[in-house]
Design a protein around this motif. Structure first.
Motif, PDB file in Angstrom:
ATOM      1  N   ILE A  18       9.471  16.887  35.511  1.00  0.00           N
ATOM      2  CA  ILE A  18      10.652  16.095  36.046  1.00  0.00           C
ATOM      3  C   ILE A  18      11.644  16.551  36.811  1.00  0.00           C
ATOM      4  CG2 ILE A  18      12.476  14.451  35.152  1.00  0.00           C
ATOM      5  CD1 ILE A  18      10.545  13.949  32.710  1.00  0.00           C
ATOM      6  N   ILE A  19      12.260  17.806  36.179  1.00  0.00           N
ATOM      7  CA  ILE A  19      13.025  18.669  37.172  1.00  0.00           C
ATOM      8  C   ILE A  19      12.759  19.971  36.742  1.00  0.00           C
ATOM      9  CG2 ILE A  19      15.088  18.464  35.660  1.00  0.00           C
ATOM     10  CD1 ILE A  19      15.504  18.648  39.336  1.00  0.00           C
ATOM     11  N   PRO A  20      12.155  20.743  37.777  1.00  0.00           N
ATOM     12  CA  PRO A  20      11.603  22.183  37.787  1.00  0.00           C
ATOM     13  C   PRO A  20      12.857  23.136  37.455  1.00  0.00           C
ATOM     14  CG  PRO A  20      10.470  21.117  39.498  1.00  0.00           C
ATOM     15  CD  PRO A  20      11.422  20.373  39.041  1.00  0.00           C
ATOM     16  N   GLY A  21      12.577  24.125  36.536  1.00  0.00           N
ATOM     17  CA  GLY A  21      13.491  25.107  36.257  1.00  0.00           C
ATOM     18  C   GLY A  21      14.536  25.847  37.297  1.00  0.00           C
ATOM     19  N   PRO A  22      14.130  26.116  38.309  1.00  0.00           N
ATOM     20  CA  PRO A  22      14.740  26.760  39.498  1.00  0.00           C
ATOM     21  C   PRO A  22      16.034  25.937  40.044  1.00  0.00           C
ATOM     22  CG  PRO A  22      12.619  27.129  40.062  1.00  0.00           C
ATOM     23  CD  PRO A  22      12.481  25.886  38.923  1.00  0.00           C
ATOM     24  N   TYR A  23      16.093  24.399  39.710  1.00  0.00           N
ATOM     25  CA  TYR A  23      17.191  23.565  40.106  1.00  0.00           C
ATOM     26  C   TYR A  23      18.114  23.463  39.067  1.00  0.00           C
ATOM     27  CZ  TYR A  23      13.644  23.075  43.792  1.00  0.00           C
ATOM     28  OH  TYR A  23      12.674  23.239  44.618  1.00  0.00           O
ATOM     29  N   LEU A  24      18.054  23.871  37.766  1.00  0.00           N
ATOM     30  CA  LEU A  24      18.830  23.744  36.676  1.00  0.00           C
ATOM     31  C   LEU A  24      20.086  24.205  36.722  1.00  0.00           C
ATOM     32  CD1 LEU A  24      16.222  23.889  33.594  1.00  0.00           C
ATOM     33  CD2 LEU A  24      17.210  21.942  34.826  1.00  0.00           C
ATOM     34  N   ARG A  25      20.252  25.311  37.773  1.00  0.00           N
ATOM     35  CA  ARG A  25      21.581  25.976  37.767  1.00  0.00           C
ATOM     36  C   ARG A  25      22.612  25.224  38.412  1.00  0.00           C
ATOM     37  NH1 ARG A  25      20.592  31.958  37.155  1.00  0.00           N
ATOM     38  NH2 ARG A  25      18.264  32.034  37.077  1.00  0.00           N
ATOM     39  N   LYS A  27      24.969  22.033  39.366  1.00  0.00           N
ATOM     40  CA  LYS A  27      25.775  20.869  38.606  1.00  0.00           C
ATOM     41  C   LYS A  27      25.959  19.700  39.515  1.00  0.00           C
ATOM     42  CE  LYS A  27      28.325  24.108  35.666  1.00  0.00           C
ATOM     43  NZ  LYS A  27      27.471  23.595  34.799  1.00  0.00           N
ATOM     44  N   ASP A  28      25.240  19.870  40.721  1.00  0.00           N
ATOM     45  CA  ASP A  28      25.455  18.622  41.711  1.00  0.00           C
ATOM     46  C   ASP A  28      24.124  17.892  41.349  1.00  0.00           C
ATOM     47  OD1 ASP A  28      25.196  16.908  43.966  1.00  0.00           O
ATOM     48  OD2 ASP A  28      25.201  18.692  45.296  1.00  0.00           O
ATOM     49  N   ILE A  29      24.511  16.629  41.069  1.00  0.00           N
ATOM     50  CA  ILE A  29      23.474  15.542  40.677  1.00  0.00           C
ATOM     51  C   ILE A  29      22.557  15.089  41.727  1.00  0.00           C
ATOM     52  CG2 ILE A  29      24.157  15.436  38.033  1.00  0.00           C
ATOM     53  CD1 ILE A  29      25.242  12.489  39.082  1.00  0.00           C
ATOM     54  N   ARG A  30      23.230  15.056  42.786  1.00  0.00           N
ATOM     55  CA  ARG A  30      22.612  14.674  44.105  1.00  0.00           C
ATOM     56  C   ARG A  30      21.425  15.530  44.477  1.00  0.00           C
ATOM     57  NH1 ARG A  30      21.337  10.627  44.862  1.00  0.00           N
ATOM     58  NH2 ARG A  30      20.741  10.982  46.803  1.00  0.00           N
ATOM     59  N   GLU A  31      21.738  16.933  44.195  1.00  0.00           N
ATOM     60  CA  GLU A  31      20.738  17.824  44.451  1.00  0.00           C
ATOM     61  C   GLU A  31      19.692  17.878  43.386  1.00  0.00           C
ATOM     62  OE1 GLU A  31      18.799  21.354  46.161  1.00  0.00           O
ATOM     63  OE2 GLU A  31      20.489  20.006  47.001  1.00  0.00           O
ATOM     64  N   ASN A  59       4.178  10.242  25.191  1.00  0.00           N
ATOM     65  CA  ASN A  59       4.862  11.488  25.211  1.00  0.00           C
ATOM     66  C   ASN A  59       5.678  12.044  26.706  1.00  0.00           C
ATOM     67  OD1 ASN A  59       5.873  13.595  23.369  1.00  0.00           O
ATOM     68  ND2 ASN A  59       4.236  14.928  24.252  1.00  0.00           N
ATOM     69  N   PHE A  60       6.402  10.596  27.326  1.00  0.00           N
ATOM     70  CA  PHE A  60       6.953  11.176  28.466  1.00  0.00           C
ATOM     71  C   PHE A  60       8.355  11.915  27.952  1.00  0.00           C
ATOM     72  CE2 PHE A  60       9.953  10.451  31.914  1.00  0.00           C
ATOM     73  CZ  PHE A  60       9.118  10.455  32.953  1.00  0.00           C
ATOM     74  N   GLY A  61       8.657  12.872  28.760  1.00  0.00           N
ATOM     75  CA  GLY A  61       9.866  13.934  28.596  1.00  0.00           C
ATOM     76  C   GLY A  61       9.562  14.768  27.630  1.00  0.00           C
ATOM     77  N   CYS A  62       8.555  15.042  27.152  1.00  0.00           N
ATOM     78  CA  CYS A  62       8.287  16.202  26.374  1.00  0.00           C
ATOM     79  C   CYS A  62       8.790  17.543  26.961  1.00  0.00           C
ATOM     80  CB  CYS A  62       6.855  16.238  26.014  1.00  0.00           C
ATOM     81  SG  CYS A  62       5.486  16.609  27.177  1.00  0.00           S
ATOM     82  N   GLY A  63       8.901  18.678  26.210  1.00  0.00           N
ATOM     83  CA  GLY A  63       9.141  19.751  26.414  1.00  0.00           C
ATOM     84  C   GLY A  63      10.691  20.121  26.185  1.00  0.00           C
ATOM     85  N   SER A  64      11.297  20.945  26.994  1.00  0.00           N
ATOM     86  CA  SER A  64      12.770  21.027  26.994  1.00  0.00           C
ATOM     87  C   SER A  64      13.682  20.064  26.691  1.00  0.00           C
ATOM     88  CB  SER A  64      13.052  22.172  27.820  1.00  0.00           C
ATOM     89  OG  SER A  64      13.603  21.521  28.797  1.00  0.00           O
ATOM     90  N   SER A  65      14.823  20.217  26.025  1.00  0.00           N
ATOM     91  CA  SER A  65      15.855  19.361  25.902  1.00  0.00           C
ATOM     92  C   SER A  65      16.773  18.889  27.176  1.00  0.00           C
ATOM     93  CB  SER A  65      16.537  19.588  24.778  1.00  0.00           C
ATOM     94  OG  SER A  65      17.158  20.785  24.769  1.00  0.00           O
ATOM     95  N   ARG A  66      16.347  19.520  28.334  1.00  0.00           N
ATOM     96  CA  ARG A  66      17.350  19.362  29.458  1.00  0.00           C
ATOM     97  C   ARG A  66      17.822  18.011  29.659  1.00  0.00           C
ATOM     98  NH1 ARG A  66      12.860  21.868  33.673  1.00  0.00           N
ATOM     99  NH2 ARG A  66      13.323  23.703  31.922  1.00  0.00           N
ATOM    100  N   GLU A  67      19.030  17.941  29.277  1.00  0.00           N
ATOM    101  CA  GLU A  67      19.655  16.618  29.998  1.00  0.00           C
ATOM    102  C   GLU A  67      19.450  16.314  31.460  1.00  0.00           C
ATOM    103  OE1 GLU A  67      24.153  16.092  29.927  1.00  0.00           O
ATOM    104  OE2 GLU A  67      23.535  14.804  28.340  1.00  0.00           O
ATOM    105  N   GLN A  68      19.305  17.327  32.223  1.00  0.00           N
ATOM    106  CA  GLN A  68      19.199  17.120  33.694  1.00  0.00           C
ATOM    107  C   GLN A  68      17.917  16.351  34.165  1.00  0.00           C
ATOM    108  OE1 GLN A  68      19.609  20.146  32.159  1.00  0.00           O
ATOM    109  NE2 GLN A  68      20.791  21.509  33.167  1.00  0.00           N
TER     110      GLN A  68
END
Length: 164
Positions: A18-25, A27-31, A59-68
């Protein structure tokens, strides 16, 4: 009533796609929105339109608990996610950020027009209505207020007015 075109995915869509790890850094939600669903559908962020609906399996959204993950979808324009079932942490994160979610077992194809009635938990596609799980009233209120932070702010303002 939510009405939009369907984006259809299968079971076990995890937060890493849904949102790959490299983009988690960022804070710009548009990005974040520019990379929504990139791990499973590289064209999604470019082609999704405001009001579109994701329809998925279990099971949509499984995996980590990332709010992003729900933030990226909401900011990309997704009006609702309909899935046969959700990972619990994704479900609650979605509500908290103001992204409607409905548990329903829906059959449709990409591009079909989907209508979601949050109040009664139904999803209609091509004249066929699928009965889903109704959201409790307190979760509907949170969504109607735009998410948990805005909901709590509204409650606090109401408390201040009542005390005055």
């Amino acid at each position: 009533m939510i009405r939009g075109k369907a984006w259809v995915y299968g079971d076990d869509v995890d937060t890493d796609v849904i949102i790959p790890g490299p983009y988690l850094r960022t804070k710009d939600i548009r990005e974040l929105a520019c990379h929504a669903m990139e791990g499973i559908d590289p064209d999604f962020a470019r082609n999704v339109r405001p009001g579109d609906v994701i329809v998925a399996g279990k099971n949509f959204g499984c995996g980590s608990s990332r709010e992003q993950a729900p933030l990226a979808l909401r900011e990309a324009g997704v009006a609702c996610v309909v899935a046969r079932s959700f990972a619990r942490i994704f479900y609650r994160n979605a509500i908290n950020v103001g992204l409607p979610v409905v548990e329903a077992d829906v059959s449709c194809r990409k591009g079909d027009v989907v209508e979601v009635d949050l109040e009664d938990g139904t999803v209609t596609v091509g004249g066929v209505t699928f009965r889903g799980t109704r959201l409790p009233g307190f979760l509907l209120e949170i969504l109607q207020d735009g998410g948990l932070v805005l909901h709590r702010r509204k409650e606090r303002e109401g408390e201040k007015e009542g005390a005055a």
